[in-house]
Design an enzyme around this catalytic site. Structure first.
Site, PDB file in Angstrom:
ATOM      1  N   GLY A  90     -12.060 -46.563 -13.927  1.00 19.04           N
ATOM      2  CA  GLY A  90     -12.512 -46.758 -12.549  1.00 19.04           C
ATOM      3  C   GLY A  90     -11.310 -46.791 -11.634  1.00 19.04           C
ATOM      4  N   ALA A  94     -11.497 -52.245  -9.179  1.00 12.56           N
ATOM      5  CA  ALA A  94     -12.896 -52.144  -9.645  1.00 12.56           C
ATOM      6  C   ALA A  94     -13.251 -53.263 -10.626  1.00 12.56           C
ATOM      7  CB  ALA A  94     -13.113 -50.793 -10.304  1.00 12.56           C
ATOM      8  N   GLY A  95     -12.239 -53.992 -11.103  1.00 12.45           N
ATOM      9  CA  GLY A  95     -12.520 -55.049 -12.082  1.00 12.45           C
ATOM     10  C   GLY A  95     -12.252 -54.624 -13.518  1.00 12.45           C
ATOM     11  N   LYS A  96     -11.431 -53.599 -13.705  1.00 12.89           N
ATOM     12  CA  LYS A  96     -11.125 -53.119 -15.068  1.00 12.89           C
ATOM     13  C   LYS A  96     -10.386 -54.193 -15.864  1.00 12.89           C
ATOM     14  CE  LYS A  96      -8.615 -49.642 -13.653  1.00 12.89           C
ATOM     15  NZ  LYS A  96      -8.650 -50.003 -12.212  1.00 12.89           N
ATOM     16  N   THR A  97      -9.344 -54.755 -15.243  1.00 15.12           N
ATOM     17  CA  THR A  97      -8.567 -55.775 -15.950  1.00 15.12           C
ATOM     18  C   THR A  97      -9.425 -57.019 -16.191  1.00 15.12           C
ATOM     19  OG1 THR A  97      -6.585 -54.906 -14.912  1.00 15.12           O
ATOM     20  CG2 THR A  97      -6.402 -57.089 -15.900  1.00 15.12           C
ATOM     21  N   GLU A 168      -3.645 -50.904 -18.133  1.00 18.15           N
ATOM     22  CA  GLU A 168      -2.833 -49.850 -17.494  1.00 18.15           C
ATOM     23  C   GLU A 168      -2.600 -48.691 -18.468  1.00 18.15           C
ATOM     24  OE1 GLU A 168      -2.477 -50.192 -14.454  1.00 18.15           O
ATOM     25  OE2 GLU A 168      -2.538 -52.337 -14.088  1.00 18.15           O
ATOM     26  N   CYS A 224     -15.826 -49.926  -1.197  1.00 15.76           N
ATOM     27  CA  CYS A 224     -15.009 -49.161  -0.257  1.00 15.76           C
ATOM     28  C   CYS A 224     -14.507 -50.121   0.818  1.00 15.76           C
ATOM     29  CB  CYS A 224     -15.824 -48.036   0.367  1.00 15.76           C
ATOM     30  SG  CYS A 224     -14.897 -47.122   1.615  1.00 15.76           S
ATOM     31  N   CYS A 227     -16.228 -49.123   4.293  1.00 14.84           N
ATOM     32  CA  CYS A 227     -17.662 -49.187   4.615  1.00 14.84           C
ATOM     33  C   CYS A 227     -18.448 -50.059   3.646  1.00 14.84           C
ATOM     34  CB  CYS A 227     -18.262 -47.791   4.632  1.00 14.84           C
ATOM     35  SG  CYS A 227     -18.304 -47.056   2.992  1.00 14.84           S
ATOM     36  N   CYS A 256     -14.933 -44.944  -0.965  1.00 16.88           N
ATOM     37  CA  CYS A 256     -16.068 -44.106  -1.373  1.00 16.88           C
ATOM     38  C   CYS A 256     -15.640 -42.637  -1.178  1.00 16.88           C
ATOM     39  CB  CYS A 256     -17.283 -44.427  -0.501  1.00 16.88           C
ATOM     40  SG  CYS A 256     -17.034 -43.967   1.214  1.00 16.88           S
TER      41      CYS A 256
END
Ligand SMILES: Nc1ncnc2c1ncn2[C@@H]1O[C@H](COP(=O)(O)OP(=O)(O)O)[C@@H](O)[C@H]1O
Ligand SMILES: Cc1cn([C@H]2C[C@H](O)[C@@H](COP(=O)(O)O)O2)c(=O)[nH]c1=O
Length: 285
Positions: A90, A94-97, A168, A224, A227, A256
């Protein structure tokens, strides 16, 4: 006559309980003699209940290796824990970690031995821990290459690790080889978090190359910044053009599709204005 695929399927499903399994399988297809026993009937839960996680019920990767070293029969080796690869991608923020840390901590909570790795290129918060944009932390190994992990840890400690988290991942050139060895050969559960795309929306490093190896792939979205819609892309706010540029909210923002495209126009326009200003400056001097 049975088709090859149906013959292979029954061989795989018959498993070690069939006395004729190994010799027949070896004769038919060398792959089947590998220490690999997919459970085709029942998917394994991502985080098995604590009860099933005693060392006895869920053999560690170390146990698997001991068996693969030939100290017990090959049949038993095939029953050893098989590895898994889960990929979380992502844009930035996005909250990956966060997802990676939750998963690794959940695995640790069920008694598995976990290790977390990040690239030593990412020195934003020091090298001793993985840190989310919210400040959640977990101790890690910061490495230049994944291939150095086993040496750093030592063989004995490596064998004891059940779950390897990689953050990472886009910065590791040897991601594919490491993941395939760790999961396919060493029986590890590997959870990988990284950027699928760079600021130009080109594939980043080798992250996409491990998708064919993966048990699961999750693409997360951020919000985003312009927006509040779902953001799947990362916009670089500066004029830097090298692919690798460590930074946070000072350099990047999640956007976005529409605002990614608008952003490219704004950045290009800014570049043109700056070029004009620079050449006017030079002419004046
Ligand atoms: N634009 C932003 N700037 C700073 N922090 C953000 C921004 N958008 C989201 N966040 C925070 O970052 C958290 C996710 O952090 P993290 O897990 O480190 O993401 P990732 O690894 O995907 O970059 C979100 O839960 C949110 O609180
Ligand atoms: C888009 C993009 C990002 N990077 C860098 C910036 C950060 O240091 C990391 C991503 O961190 P996160 O945990 O996903 O927030 O990657 C880069 O070098 N090049 C890029 O194009």
């Amino acid at each position: 006559m049975r088709s090859i695929s149906s013959a292979m399927r029954s061989l795989l499903l018959s498993g070690p309980s069939s006395p004729a399994f190994l010799p027949r399988a070896t004769a038919l297809c060398p792959l089947l003699s590998l220490p690999f026993r997919p459970d085709l009937s029942r998917p394994r839960p991502l985080a098995p209940p604590a009860r099933s996680l005693s060392k006895k019920a869920a053999p560690t990767a170390a146990a698997a290796r001991t068996r693969l070293d030939g100290r017990v029969p090959a049949m038993e080796a095939r029953e050893a824990q098989s590895g898994e690869i889960h990929v979380i991608v992502g844009p930035m923020f996005a909250g990956k970690t966060t997802a990676l840390l939750r998963r690794v901590q959940a695995e640790a909570g069920t008694g598995r031995t976990v290790a977390l790795i990040k690239s030593d290129k990412d020195n934003r918060y020091g090298l001793d821990s993985v840190v989310t944009h919210d400040g959640t932390k977990m101790a890690c190994w910061a490495l230049p290459e994944l291939s150095t992990f086993q040496d750093k840890l030592g063989r004995e400690a490596y064998d004891k690790v059940d779950v390897i988290g990689i953050d990472e991942a886009q910065f590791f050139d040897d991601l594919h080889d490491f993941c395939s060895k760790a999961a396919d050969h060493d029986g590890k559960i590997v959870v990988v978090a990284g950027l699928d795309g760079d600021y130009k929306r080109n594939k980043f490093g080798s992250v996409l190359d491990i998708i064919p190896l993966a048990n699961s792939v999750t693409k997360l979205t951020a919000r985003c910044e312009l927006c509040d819609r779902r953001a799947s892309f990362t916009l670089r706010k500066t004029q830097e053009t090298r692919t690798e540029l460590i930074g946070g909210a000072d350099v990047y923002m999640p956007v976005c599709r529409q605002h990614y495209l608008d952003g490219q126009i704004v950045i290009e326009a800014t570049r043109i204005v700056m070029d004009i200003e620079r050449s006017t400056e030079v002419a004046r001097c």
